[in-house]
Design an enzyme around this catalytic site. Structure first.
Site, mmCIF file in Angstrom:
data_model
loop_
_atom_site.group_PDB
_atom_site.id
_atom_site.type_symbol
_atom_site.label_atom_id
_atom_site.label_comp_id
_atom_site.label_asym_id
_atom_site.label_seq_id
_atom_site.Cartn_x
_atom_site.Cartn_y
_atom_site.Cartn_z
ATOM 1 N N LYS A 1 45.820 49.813 35.356
ATOM 2 C CA LYS A 1 46.400 50.385 36.564
ATOM 3 C C LYS A 1 47.410 49.386 37.115
ATOM 4 O O LYS A 1 47.060 48.295 37.546
ATOM 5 C CB LYS A 1 45.294 50.637 37.586
ATOM 6 C CG LYS A 1 45.759 51.308 38.834
ATOM 7 C CD LYS A 1 44.546 51.826 39.600
ATOM 8 C CE LYS A 1 44.951 52.383 40.941
ATOM 9 N NZ LYS A 1 45.455 51.352 41.847
ATOM 10 N N ASP B 1 49.860 47.729 39.553
ATOM 11 C CA ASP B 1 49.937 47.679 41.000
ATOM 12 C C ASP B 1 51.395 47.569 41.415
ATOM 13 O O ASP B 1 51.927 46.489 41.620
ATOM 14 C CB ASP B 1 49.141 46.474 41.503
ATOM 15 C CG ASP B 1 48.739 46.655 42.942
ATOM 16 O OD1 ASP B 1 49.080 47.704 43.528
ATOM 17 O OD2 ASP B 1 48.090 45.756 43.482
ATOM 18 N N LYS C 1 38.042 50.657 39.883
ATOM 19 C CA LYS C 1 38.466 49.453 40.616
ATOM 20 C C LYS C 1 37.464 48.328 40.387
ATOM 21 O O LYS C 1 36.257 48.532 40.567
ATOM 22 C CB LYS C 1 38.548 49.755 42.111
ATOM 23 C CG LYS C 1 39.625 50.763 42.449
ATOM 24 C CD LYS C 1 40.746 50.113 43.240
ATOM 25 C CE LYS C 1 41.817 51.123 43.570
ATOM 26 N NZ LYS C 1 42.307 51.017 44.932
ATOM 27 N N CYS D 1 46.995 6.991 50.501
ATOM 28 C CA CYS D 1 45.797 7.457 49.802
ATOM 29 C C CYS D 1 44.601 7.444 50.746
ATOM 30 O O CYS D 1 44.296 6.421 51.348
ATOM 31 C CB CYS D 1 45.505 6.562 48.598
ATOM 32 S SG CYS D 1 43.955 6.975 47.780
ATOM 33 N N CYS E 1 48.156 8.748 44.051
ATOM 34 C CA CYS E 1 47.923 7.364 44.435
ATOM 35 C C CYS E 1 48.240 6.501 43.220
ATOM 36 O O CYS E 1 47.642 6.679 42.165
ATOM 37 C CB CYS E 1 46.461 7.195 44.850
ATOM 38 S SG CYS E 1 45.956 5.470 44.964
ATOM 39 N N CYS F 1 41.999 1.650 43.206
ATOM 40 C CA CYS F 1 41.572 2.810 43.985
ATOM 41 C C CYS F 1 40.148 3.213 43.590
ATOM 42 O O CYS F 1 39.899 3.578 42.444
ATOM 43 C CB CYS F 1 42.529 3.977 43.756
ATOM 44 S SG CYS F 1 42.132 5.408 44.765
#
Ligand code: AMP
Ligand code: ZN
Length: 667
Positions: free
Chosen positions: A116, A118, A310, A404, A422, A428
């Protein structure tokens, strides 16, 4: 519901709301609510009307076929109403439809199942094979004349391959890809964005000036012949006939024998539909026999022998409680919305992806906003729209940070990239944690037991800084960790020790080189065989490998140029990890050869030919260079042939390649 007055009041309010939404949807191309919400209102009203037929208003919006024309374009009055479809939403409801068809035809019927589309429903007349008139469906009785606009849509032929006089029906739509670019352009130009591809298609087609329509990239699919003498007897013949006339027909339709086939088709497309370049919320299931279809007739709104299936709603509306940022293993900073819990496709959703800073800005998501969230193919739902009409003024705009959130390093992003990252790979904490988890993950070194909790415990105790440290852990230290017994410690140690034997390809993937996924890691490992060769490979040689390409090549070369990275890899080598890729094909007749394939091959696909080369011990490259030892030229070879001749690289044709590889395969 109790008293009649109450029911009447509820029905009146529902009808008013639906009318208002219809107006915004069909006339202003500016829907107020999602399709799912709209459908829910219509469903409720229809149920009430069924339960209290005496209270049903004669002008109820449920009795209308669809929207009304906008009024500016010329009106077209249809000879026969352009119908809508009844909806079914579950296998049980579909079964009821099927039972009715079984009774009508006296046995298991054949159906045609279609996707179907749309889009916007259109009716087009061809006279003697020439496009004569095109109209939108409008309210089903009269539509708008969009002939001039349809004339500028390349996908719809002005002349058919046969001089037929017919009226056909189909759907004009905007591909998802075209929708994204259109909205991006509008955003840049400061114009209002379209809510979804369907509204963008409607807005692009229903224009007084066809020049606006041109260039919007509209597409179309056709599925019905309304008038022609004689009409095809079946729906599959209809689709084939439309195709033959040169009209676009959605290609994934199937002829289904009986109920089981329908259910199977529904199952297949539940997830596959997300890969299509057009939006679809379901399927249309049609009795194949069109004479019977006509004999069964239609209700006020829809044919009896066809239904729309549907899929369950994938959209819900909820509120944004906050926006959280997470730093991934490559440093990418990803925003997610924390949501008020909401039910969606059978699960409770509390978070949704916001992708990146650009998307946040484009959507203008603020903390406190009501938003539409959608769960499509992906596991994590995403925020697709802000319901700005529900704003109270107390919403808080979101500022994407410059630093960061985990380590405070200023964020960077490459030109053309939407993602901030970062750059502090080593310092880190978030990146260290994520890359350690990645190192032990299944496709990488596959260290069972090295999950998030264990990595957190190891980091908290300061035992591990980089992957190589894992190989120095001992049982006593591990067993002393909180919530870590003897057995867990021993199991983890064994898993770590075993991981030393993983093939080079896994190690490459585990190193967490930007852009290098499992597949690329495998190509690199196969091509170089040994870690050292890869570490010292020049960038241009990397770029030649099929499936690698310039971006990846640059990333790999950069990685191995970085002294810190090299040191980390060196530490792994010292810890005793395997540095080789086992050979897949044994040494073969093509060992030592670097082969480029160009042009079209007759006997096999390019891919199959490349596979064959690798199996016989050779290497495949995608560009000709001084290192190329052989060029295989199929028909219509490109510039690679000239380049090979220039460099004096031997050239063979497909027959010769076939002969050599056939001999080789036997020996
Ligand atoms: P709905 O308006 O959601 O009830 O859906 C019915 C509409 O879907 C029809 O009126 C058609 O405009 C449209 N449609 C899209 N694809 C098809 C298809 N393959 N066959 C029939 N109708 C379709
Ligand atoms: Zn950081």
């Amino acid at each position: 519901m109790s008293g009649e007055a109450e029911v009447r009041e509820r029905m009146r309010r529902l009808a008013d709301l639906i009318r208002d939404y219809d107006r915004r949807y069909y006339i202003q191309d500016n829907p107020a609510v999602s399709d799912a919400e709209y459908d829910a209102l219509v469903q409720e009203l229809m149920q009430l009307e069924a339960a209290y037929p005496a209270l049903a208003a004669p002008d109820s919006p449920t009795r209308r076929v669809g929207g009304r024309p906008a009024g500016d374009l010329k009106t077209v009055v249809f000879d026969e109403p352009v119908l809508s479809l009844a909806n079914v939403r579950s296998e049980e409801e579909l079964k009821e439809f099927h039972q009715r068809m079984v009774e009508a035809v006296g046995g298991e019927p054949d159906y045609v199942a279609e996707l179907k589309i749309d889009g916007l429903s259109v009716v087009i007349d061809y006279r003697d094979g020439r496009l004569w008139r095109a109209a939108t469906r409008g309210d089903g009785l009269q539509g708008e004349d969009v002939t001039a606009n349809v004339h500028v849509i390349d996908a719809i032929p002005a002349v058919l391959t046969e001089p037929v006089t017919v009226e056909i029906r189909g759907e004009i739509y905007l591909p998802k890809s075209g929708f994204a670019t259109l909205n991006a352009r509008r955003l840049a130009a400061g114009e209002a964005l379209f809510a979804n591809p369907r509204n963008a298609a409607a807005g692009s087609l229903r224009q007084l000036d066809p020049e606006v329509t041109r260039g919007r990239g509209l597409q179309a699919f056709f599925y019905e012949i309304r008038h022609q003498n004689p009409l095809p007897a079946t729906q599959d013949q209809t689709l084939e006939t439309l195709r033959r006339w040169g009209l676009p027909v959605e290609e994934h339709w199937a002829l289904c024998h009986g109920f089981a086939d329908l259910v199977a088709f529904i199952g297949v497309w539940e997830s596959r539909r997300h890969d299509l370049d057009f939006e679809t919320d379901g399927l249309v299931l049609k009795l194949n026999n069109l004479e019977m279809t006509r004999a069964l007739g239609h209700t006020q709104k829809s044919p009896r022998a066809q239904v729309a299936f549907k899929y369950p709603a994938e959209i819900a509306v909820t509120r944004v409680l906050g926006i959280a940022l997470s730093v991934g293993r490559t440093g990418a900073v990803t925003p997610t919305a924390d949501l008020e819990p909401v039910r969606l496709k059978g699960t409770t959703v509390t978070r949704a992806s916001l992708h990146n800073a650009n998307i946040i800005q484009a959507l203008d998501v603020r903390v406190g906003d009501s938003v539409e969230v959608r769960k499509a193919g992906e596991v994590i739902p995403e925020v697709v729209r802000v319901l700005t009409e529900l704003r109270t003024g107390r919403e808080v705009p979101f500022q994407f940070p410059r630093e960061c959130p985990e380590c405070g390093t200023p964020l960077v992003r490459d030109a053309e990239e939407a993602t901030w990252r970062c750059p502090n790979q080593w310092g880190c904490p978030a990146q260290r944690r994520e890359s350690l988890i990645h190192f032990g993950s299944r496709g990488a070194m596959d260290i069972g037991g090295l999950g998030e909790k264990t990595v957190d415990a190891l980091l908290a105790a300061g035992l591990v800084q980089e992957p190589a440290d894992l190989y120095r852990l001992d049982g006593d230290t591990l067993a002393a960790l909180p919530r870590f017994g003897d057995i867990a410690a021993r199991n983890l140690l064994t898993a770590i020790a075993e991981s030393r034997r993983r093939p080079l390809s896994r190690l490459i993937f585990a190193l967490n080189i930007r852009h290098v996924g499992e597949k690329a890691a495998l190509s690199l490992a196969r091509r170089f065989g040994r870690l050292e060769a890869l570490m010292n490979a020049p960038e241009e040689e990397l770029a030649e490998i099929p499936g690698v390409g310039p971006v990846l090549a640059q990333s790999v070369a950069e990685f191995f140029r970085d002294p810190t990275q090299r040191a980390r890899v060196q530490h792994l080598v010292e810890a005793g990890v395997n540095q080789e890729e086992p050979r897949t094909g044994a040494d073969g007749p093509l060992t030592g050869q670097t082969i480029v394939i160009t042009g079209t091959l007759e006997r096999m696909s390019r891919q199959a030919a490349e596979q064959l080369v690798v199996t016989l011990g050779g290497r495949v490259a995608s560009t000709v260079s001084s290192r190329t030892t052989l060029l295989v030229a199929g028909s219509a070879p490109g510039s690679k042939l000239a380049r090979a001749q220039e460099l004096g690289v031997p050239v063979i044709d497909e027959e010769e390649f076939w002969r050599r590889t056939a001999n080789g395969a036997k020996s």
